[in-house]
Scaffold this motif. Structure first.
Motif, PDB file in Angstrom:
ATOM      1  N   VAL A  24       4.551  -4.684  32.782  1.00  0.00           N
ATOM      2  CA  VAL A  24       3.476  -4.907  33.788  1.00  0.00           C
ATOM      3  C   VAL A  24       3.497  -3.615  34.692  1.00  0.00           C
ATOM      4  O   VAL A  24       2.364  -3.271  35.162  1.00  0.00           O
ATOM      5  CB  VAL A  24       3.904  -5.973  34.529  1.00  0.00           C
ATOM      6  N   LEU A  27       1.055  -1.157  32.683  1.00  0.00           N
ATOM      7  CA  LEU A  27      -0.219  -1.522  32.135  1.00  0.00           C
ATOM      8  C   LEU A  27      -1.458  -0.539  32.633  1.00  0.00           C
ATOM      9  O   LEU A  27      -2.201  -0.253  31.641  1.00  0.00           O
ATOM     10  CB  LEU A  27      -0.605  -2.969  32.855  1.00  0.00           C
ATOM     11  N   ALA A  39       1.660  -6.856  40.126  1.00  0.00           N
ATOM     12  CA  ALA A  39       2.768  -8.009  39.795  1.00  0.00           C
ATOM     13  C   ALA A  39       3.111  -8.761  41.057  1.00  0.00           C
ATOM     14  O   ALA A  39       3.343  -7.994  41.921  1.00  0.00           O
ATOM     15  CB  ALA A  39       4.010  -7.557  39.035  1.00  0.00           C
ATOM     16  N   PRO A  42       5.886 -13.817  38.790  1.00  0.00           N
ATOM     17  CA  PRO A  42       5.669 -14.088  37.198  1.00  0.00           C
ATOM     18  C   PRO A  42       5.304 -15.470  37.069  1.00  0.00           C
ATOM     19  O   PRO A  42       6.159 -16.329  37.868  1.00  0.00           O
ATOM     20  CB  PRO A  42       6.735 -13.603  36.569  1.00  0.00           C
ATOM     21  N   VAL A  45      -0.247 -12.291  38.752  1.00  0.00           N
ATOM     22  CA  VAL A  45      -0.625 -10.867  38.908  1.00  0.00           C
ATOM     23  C   VAL A  45      -2.041 -11.068  39.752  1.00  0.00           C
ATOM     24  O   VAL A  45      -2.740 -11.889  39.694  1.00  0.00           O
ATOM     25  CB  VAL A  45      -0.841 -10.107  37.677  1.00  0.00           C
ATOM     26  N   LEU A  60      -0.455 -13.625  33.787  1.00  0.00           N
ATOM     27  CA  LEU A  60       0.091 -12.609  32.642  1.00  0.00           C
ATOM     28  C   LEU A  60       1.303 -13.119  32.094  1.00  0.00           C
ATOM     29  O   LEU A  60       2.224 -13.187  32.806  1.00  0.00           O
ATOM     30  CB  LEU A  60       0.086 -11.298  33.061  1.00  0.00           C
ATOM     31  N   TRP A  71      -3.356 -13.584  29.080  1.00  0.00           N
ATOM     32  CA  TRP A  71      -3.831 -13.279  30.435  1.00  0.00           C
ATOM     33  C   TRP A  71      -5.142 -13.908  30.595  1.00  0.00           C
ATOM     34  O   TRP A  71      -5.876 -14.239  29.824  1.00  0.00           O
ATOM     35  CB  TRP A  71      -4.036 -11.782  30.842  1.00  0.00           C
TER      36      TRP A  71
END
Length: 137
Positions: A24, A27, A39, A42, A45, A60, A71
């Motif tokens: 992440v 990305l 982020a 978790p 996001v 995600l 996602w």
């Protein structure tokens, strides 16, 4: 609803490709230039889009055992996508990215989606090459 899908073969093991794609914090190295992922807790996001200057709440999820990343938007459910990595032998992988737009106002159109997907896959391959070459050297 509109759906777009593109694939690319990459000269690296599936685990190497997946690890690069699923990080992440990296990305931004392969996503379209105008998208930035931040982020949170978790799998939450926030995606910032430069073009609209808007933040969107999203989810995600990365499943390493399946070599798959999924996602999508959280509240409005207007967009979803996935990335799948598969080994094709000889140390190579095929990466497929799929996008689904459930709200036509978010659909960039076939040409723009194709260009964005191809560009993202090309940048992901570049990042994988850098990582693999760096580990080998």
């Amino acid at each position: 609803m509109s759906e777009y899908e593109r694939s690319r073969t990459m000269p690296a093991l599936p685990e190497q490709v997946f690890d690069q794609a699923a990080d992440v914090h990296r990305l931004g190295a392969w996503l379209p230039d105008d998208l930035h992922v931040h982020a949170e807790e978790p799998p939450a996001v926030t995606v910032h889009e430069d073009h609209t200057d808007e933040d969107t709440s999203a989810l995600l999820r990365a499943e390493r055992d399946q070599m798959r990343i999924e996602w999508g938007t959280r509240e409005q459910g207007s967009y979803a996508g996935w990335l799948q990595v598969a080994g094709v032998g000889s140390g190579a992988s095929e990466v497929t990215v799929h996008l689904s737009f459930f709200d036509d106002s978010h659909d960039p159109g076939e040409r723009a989606a194709r260009e964005a997907l191809d560009g993202s896959l090309r940048r992901l391959e570049e990042q994988v090459r850098i990582r693999v070459d760096g580990a080998a050297g």
